[in-house]
Design a protein around this motif. Structure first.
Motif, PDB file in Angstrom:
ATOM      1  N   ASN A  78      32.831  -7.079   2.583  1.00  0.00           N
ATOM      2  CA  ASN A  78      31.886  -7.260   0.769  1.00  0.00           C
ATOM      3  C   ASN A  78      32.811  -6.560  -0.370  1.00  0.00           C
ATOM      4  OD1 ASN A  78      29.592  -7.724   2.449  1.00  0.00           O
ATOM      5  ND2 ASN A  78      29.893  -5.494   3.215  1.00  0.00           N
ATOM      6  N   ASP A  79      33.815  -7.657  -0.513  1.00  0.00           N
ATOM      7  CA  ASP A  79      34.842  -7.481  -1.301  1.00  0.00           C
ATOM      8  C   ASP A  79      35.200  -8.756  -1.332  1.00  0.00           C
ATOM      9  OD1 ASP A  79      37.847  -6.667  -2.682  1.00  0.00           O
ATOM     10  OD2 ASP A  79      37.837  -4.831  -1.149  1.00  0.00           O
ATOM     11  N   SER A  80      35.454  -8.446  -3.195  1.00  0.00           N
ATOM     12  CA  SER A  80      36.405  -9.694  -3.997  1.00  0.00           C
ATOM     13  C   SER A  80      37.476 -10.916  -3.198  1.00  0.00           C
ATOM     14  CB  SER A  80      36.054  -9.766  -5.361  1.00  0.00           C
ATOM     15  OG  SER A  80      37.107  -8.759  -5.920  1.00  0.00           O
ATOM     16  N   ASP A  81      38.311  -9.324  -2.933  1.00  0.00           N
ATOM     17  CA  ASP A  81      39.851  -9.239  -2.686  1.00  0.00           C
ATOM     18  C   ASP A  81      39.826  -9.190  -1.515  1.00  0.00           C
ATOM     19  OD1 ASP A  81      42.227  -9.906  -2.721  1.00  0.00           O
ATOM     20  OD2 ASP A  81      43.277  -8.791  -3.922  1.00  0.00           O
ATOM     21  N   PRO A  82      39.243 -10.026  -0.248  1.00  0.00           N
ATOM     22  CA  PRO A  82      39.683  -9.224   1.321  1.00  0.00           C
ATOM     23  C   PRO A  82      40.873  -8.841   1.435  1.00  0.00           C
ATOM     24  CG  PRO A  82      38.390 -11.034   1.088  1.00  0.00           C
ATOM     25  CD  PRO A  82      39.341 -11.190   0.191  1.00  0.00           C
ATOM     26  N   LYS A  83      41.280  -8.346   2.597  1.00  0.00           N
ATOM     27  CA  LYS A  83      42.613  -8.069   2.742  1.00  0.00           C
ATOM     28  C   LYS A  83      42.643  -8.466   3.893  1.00  0.00           C
ATOM     29  CE  LYS A  83      41.811  -2.359   1.540  1.00  0.00           C
ATOM     30  NZ  LYS A  83      40.127  -3.153   0.719  1.00  0.00           N
ATOM     31  N   GLY A  84      41.856  -8.929   4.607  1.00  0.00           N
ATOM     32  CA  GLY A  84      41.959  -9.261   6.058  1.00  0.00           C
ATOM     33  C   GLY A  84      40.955  -9.798   7.327  1.00  0.00           C
ATOM     34  N   ALA A  85      41.283  -9.621   8.321  1.00  0.00           N
ATOM     35  CA  ALA A  85      39.944  -9.231   9.487  1.00  0.00           C
ATOM     36  C   ALA A  85      40.066  -9.360  10.154  1.00  0.00           C
ATOM     37  CB  ALA A  85      40.179 -11.107   9.697  1.00  0.00           C
ATOM     38  N   VAL A  86      39.446  -8.252  11.286  1.00  0.00           N
ATOM     39  CA  VAL A  86      39.440  -7.566  12.690  1.00  0.00           C
ATOM     40  C   VAL A  86      39.257  -8.704  13.103  1.00  0.00           C
ATOM     41  CG1 VAL A  86      39.948  -5.412  11.224  1.00  0.00           C
ATOM     42  CG2 VAL A  86      37.720  -6.773  12.156  1.00  0.00           C
ATOM     43  N   ILE A  87      39.418  -8.854  14.469  1.00  0.00           N
ATOM     44  CA  ILE A  87      38.750  -9.415  15.559  1.00  0.00           C
ATOM     45  C   ILE A  87      38.444  -8.846  16.887  1.00  0.00           C
ATOM     46  CG2 ILE A  87      39.511 -11.665  17.124  1.00  0.00           C
ATOM     47  CD1 ILE A  87      40.638 -13.115  15.581  1.00  0.00           C
ATOM     48  N   ILE A  88      37.510  -9.027  17.386  1.00  0.00           N
ATOM     49  CA  ILE A  88      36.908  -7.097  18.014  1.00  0.00           C
ATOM     50  C   ILE A  88      36.574  -8.256  18.753  1.00  0.00           C
ATOM     51  CG2 ILE A  88      36.113  -5.610  18.386  1.00  0.00           C
ATOM     52  CD1 ILE A  88      35.231  -5.310  15.519  1.00  0.00           C
ATOM     53  N   VAL A  89      37.645  -7.492  20.519  1.00  0.00           N
ATOM     54  CA  VAL A  89      37.151  -8.445  21.712  1.00  0.00           C
ATOM     55  C   VAL A  89      36.868  -7.566  22.685  1.00  0.00           C
ATOM     56  CG1 VAL A  89      39.062  -9.101  23.161  1.00  0.00           C
ATOM     57  CG2 VAL A  89      39.364  -9.976  21.750  1.00  0.00           C
ATOM     58  N   PRO A  90      35.395  -8.105  22.984  1.00  0.00           N
ATOM     59  CA  PRO A  90      35.457  -6.304  24.053  1.00  0.00           C
ATOM     60  C   PRO A  90      35.756  -6.661  25.178  1.00  0.00           C
ATOM     61  CG  PRO A  90      33.815  -9.059  23.557  1.00  0.00           C
ATOM     62  CD  PRO A  90      34.818  -8.746  22.732  1.00  0.00           C
ATOM     63  N   GLY A  91      35.204  -6.140  26.260  1.00  0.00           N
ATOM     64  CA  GLY A  91      35.856  -5.541  27.766  1.00  0.00           C
ATOM     65  C   GLY A  91      34.806  -5.920  27.956  1.00  0.00           C
ATOM     66  N   ALA A  92      34.737  -6.037  29.944  1.00  0.00           N
ATOM     67  CA  ALA A  92      33.982  -6.647  30.916  1.00  0.00           C
ATOM     68  C   ALA A  92      32.688  -5.895  31.032  1.00  0.00           C
ATOM     69  CB  ALA A  92      34.964  -6.575  32.646  1.00  0.00           C
ATOM     70  N   GLY A  93      32.017  -6.334  31.012  1.00  0.00           N
ATOM     71  CA  GLY A  93      29.887  -6.643  30.960  1.00  0.00           C
ATOM     72  C   GLY A  93      30.123  -6.199  29.659  1.00  0.00           C
ATOM     73  N   GLU A  94      30.246  -6.091  28.614  1.00  0.00           N
ATOM     74  CA  GLU A  94      30.022  -6.302  27.116  1.00  0.00           C
ATOM     75  C   GLU A  94      29.779  -7.534  26.348  1.00  0.00           C
ATOM     76  OE1 GLU A  94      33.213  -2.029  26.770  1.00  0.00           O
ATOM     77  OE2 GLU A  94      33.346  -3.939  25.263  1.00  0.00           O
ATOM     78  N   ASN A  95      29.343  -7.424  25.121  1.00  0.00           N
ATOM     79  CA  ASN A  95      29.004  -8.429  24.196  1.00  0.00           C
ATOM     80  C   ASN A  95      29.760  -8.293  23.203  1.00  0.00           C
ATOM     81  OD1 ASN A  95      27.000  -6.851  23.431  1.00  0.00           O
ATOM     82  ND2 ASN A  95      25.506  -7.498  24.589  1.00  0.00           N
ATOM     83  N   ALA A  96      29.216  -8.934  22.606  1.00  0.00           N
ATOM     84  CA  ALA A  96      30.041  -9.117  21.282  1.00  0.00           C
ATOM     85  C   ALA A  96      29.165  -8.032  19.884  1.00  0.00           C
ATOM     86  CB  ALA A  96      29.771 -10.796  20.427  1.00  0.00           C
ATOM     87  N   ASP A  97      28.328  -7.984  20.648  1.00  0.00           N
ATOM     88  CA  ASP A  97      27.612  -6.437  19.173  1.00  0.00           C
ATOM     89  C   ASP A  97      27.311  -5.339  20.491  1.00  0.00           C
ATOM     90  OD1 ASP A  97      27.226  -5.499  16.798  1.00  0.00           O
ATOM     91  OD2 ASP A  97      24.624  -6.349  17.570  1.00  0.00           O
ATOM     92  N   TRP A  98      29.114  -4.644  20.979  1.00  0.00           N
ATOM     93  CA  TRP A  98      27.861  -3.881  22.584  1.00  0.00           C
ATOM     94  C   TRP A  98      27.832  -2.798  21.708  1.00  0.00           C
ATOM     95  CZ3 TRP A  98      26.368  -4.034  26.654  1.00  0.00           C
ATOM     96  CH2 TRP A  98      26.595  -3.100  27.514  1.00  0.00           C
ATOM     97  N   PRO A  99      26.978  -1.630  21.697  1.00  0.00           N
ATOM     98  CA  PRO A  99      26.638  -0.044  20.654  1.00  0.00           C
ATOM     99  C   PRO A  99      27.901   0.948  21.343  1.00  0.00           C
ATOM    100  CG  PRO A  99      25.450  -0.202  23.179  1.00  0.00           C
ATOM    101  CD  PRO A  99      25.942  -1.447  23.091  1.00  0.00           C
ATOM    102  N   ASN A 100      28.724   0.765  21.519  1.00  0.00           N
ATOM    103  CA  ASN A 100      30.193   1.855  22.125  1.00  0.00           C
ATOM    104  C   ASN A 100      31.380   0.693  21.265  1.00  0.00           C
ATOM    105  OD1 ASN A 100      31.520   3.323  22.004  1.00  0.00           O
ATOM    106  ND2 ASN A 100      32.065   2.887  24.456  1.00  0.00           N
ATOM    107  N   THR A 101      31.615   0.564  20.145  1.00  0.00           N
ATOM    108  CA  THR A 101      32.929   0.091  19.601  1.00  0.00           C
ATOM    109  C   THR A 101      32.897  -0.466  19.174  1.00  0.00           C
ATOM    110  OG1 THR A 101      34.513   1.900  21.454  1.00  0.00           O
ATOM    111  CG2 THR A 101      35.652  -0.150  20.007  1.00  0.00           C
ATOM    112  N   VAL A 102      32.410  -2.346  19.822  1.00  0.00           N
ATOM    113  CA  VAL A 102      32.182  -3.399  19.344  1.00  0.00           C
ATOM    114  C   VAL A 102      31.534  -3.507  18.026  1.00  0.00           C
ATOM    115  CG1 VAL A 102      32.120  -5.526  20.017  1.00  0.00           C
ATOM    116  CG2 VAL A 102      32.995  -3.949  21.709  1.00  0.00           C
ATOM    117  N   GLY A 103      30.281  -3.231  18.387  1.00  0.00           N
ATOM    118  CA  GLY A 103      29.467  -3.203  17.459  1.00  0.00           C
ATOM    119  C   GLY A 103      29.387  -2.156  16.080  1.00  0.00           C
ATOM    120  N   PRO A 104      29.594  -1.489  16.227  1.00  0.00           N
ATOM    121  CA  PRO A 104      30.421   0.022  15.278  1.00  0.00           C
ATOM    122  C   PRO A 104      31.639  -0.580  14.209  1.00  0.00           C
ATOM    123  CG  PRO A 104      29.861   1.154  17.048  1.00  0.00           C
ATOM    124  CD  PRO A 104      29.500  -0.193  17.503  1.00  0.00           C
TER     125      PRO A 104
END
Length: 332
Positions: free
Chosen positions: A84-110
């Protein structure tokens, strides 16, 4: 009506019925043949657990955030949120752990929802099921064939010890156990390499997607065993597009070729290792990684401690976000 006439009439009736019976008998085999293919039909292969989780997530996550990326022969789900910025700083790529999905409520989703508000794109990926975690069939040793009584048997030599057969059995059992252990080790090594190739292909696809959106800087954030795979990816492939690594509550999966203690000294990028100091196992494992990094000259490895807040999960996630943000963007 004479007896001869009645007999002749009965024989004619029987003769007229015989072809019908033969036809009925001939009709049975095609019916059985028609039923055979249905009985032999094979069931479709079961989906991986990660595929089932991705299908469930597709029904819940906003459609605008869903991206289907391709990694070799695999298609996988990723969730993308632009900065949400006209000049983004970059991108974070989030890698979940075993048994987690791409929107896991702990760490990944937040984290994936918080970083766009501070000028970072976020892309959370999903990982495949590990072959190393699949149940392995046990190979039983085939017992030696025993001769039938009275056929080809020879009397034992008089100087043969009474326990000779027991010794031979023990030696044979030891050889079988050694062979089985060797086969299991080879299978684990092959599975580990296959798992690494599939995961690295997905991370390559995620990095390429982030670059398509003009990400000036790319940071990998791994949670749990996802931190292990992110660290191993950077150690083995050393992609120049990724500038930093963040590991959160890192864990080494079972039956892999390298552990985190051996990987951390080989990293060529700045790495932050965030662990929960209130968890004894995490604290002890983090101490071993820190000691290994100190044996490496010019190490760019740094540890940051966190405090678990079971009664305040929102506060715990905010603490984590602030520590990561402060490390990747120290000027803010």
């Amino acid at each position: 009506m004479s007896t001869l006439y009645r007999t002749t009439l009965a024989m004619c009736c029987l003769a007229s019925l015989l072809p019908l019976g033969a036809l009925a008998a001939d009709a049975e085999p095609p019916k059985a043949a028609a039923e055979a293919p249905a009985a032999e039909a094979t069931r479709p292969p079961l989906l991986e657990r990660s595929q089932e989780d991705a299908a469930a997530l597709e029904r819940l996550a906003p459609k605008a955030e869903q991206q289907t990326l391709q990694a070799g022969a695999d298609n996988f789900l990723a969730l993308w949120k632009p900065a949400n910025d006209s000049d983004p700083k970059g991108a974070v790529i989030i890698v979940p752990g075993a048994g987690e999905n791409a929107d896991w409520p702990n760490t990944v989703g937040p984290l994936r929802r918080k970083f766009p508000d501070v000028g970072w794109h976020s892309l959370s990926v999903s990982l495949p099921d590990l072959l190393a975690d699949a149940p392995q069939a046990r190979v039983e040793a085939t017992p030696a064939a025993q001769p039938e009584p009275g056929k080809g048997e020879s009397a034992p030599a008089k100087d043969t010890p009474a326990d000779a057969n027991a010794n031979v059995a023990q030696a044979t059992a030891a050889d079988a156990d050694t062979a089985e252990s060797t086969d299991a080790a080879k299978a684990d090594e092959q599975n580990d390499k296959a798992d690494a190739e599939r995961i690295f292909a997905r991370l390559d696809a995620a990095v390429a997607y982030a670059q398509q959106h003009q990400a000036r800087s790319i940071v990998l954030i791994g949670h749990g065993s996802g931190a292990y795979w992110a660290a191993r990816y950077l150690s083995e492939k050393q992609p120049p597009q990724v500038q930093k690594l963040v590991m959160v509550a890192a864990q080494t999966p079972a039956r892999v070729e390298h552990d985190l203690e051996g990987l951390t000294p080989t990293l060529k990028v700045p790495a932050a290792d965030l662990y929960y100091a209130t968890r004894t196992a995490d604290r002890n494992a983090a101490a071993l990684r820190l000691q290994a990094s100190k044996r490496q000259k010019d190490s760019q490895y740094k540890q940051l401690s966190l405090i678990a807040m079971p009664a305040n999960p929102a506060g715990e996630q905010e603490q984590l976000f602030r520590r990561i943000r402060g490390w990747i963007s120290p000027q803010q």
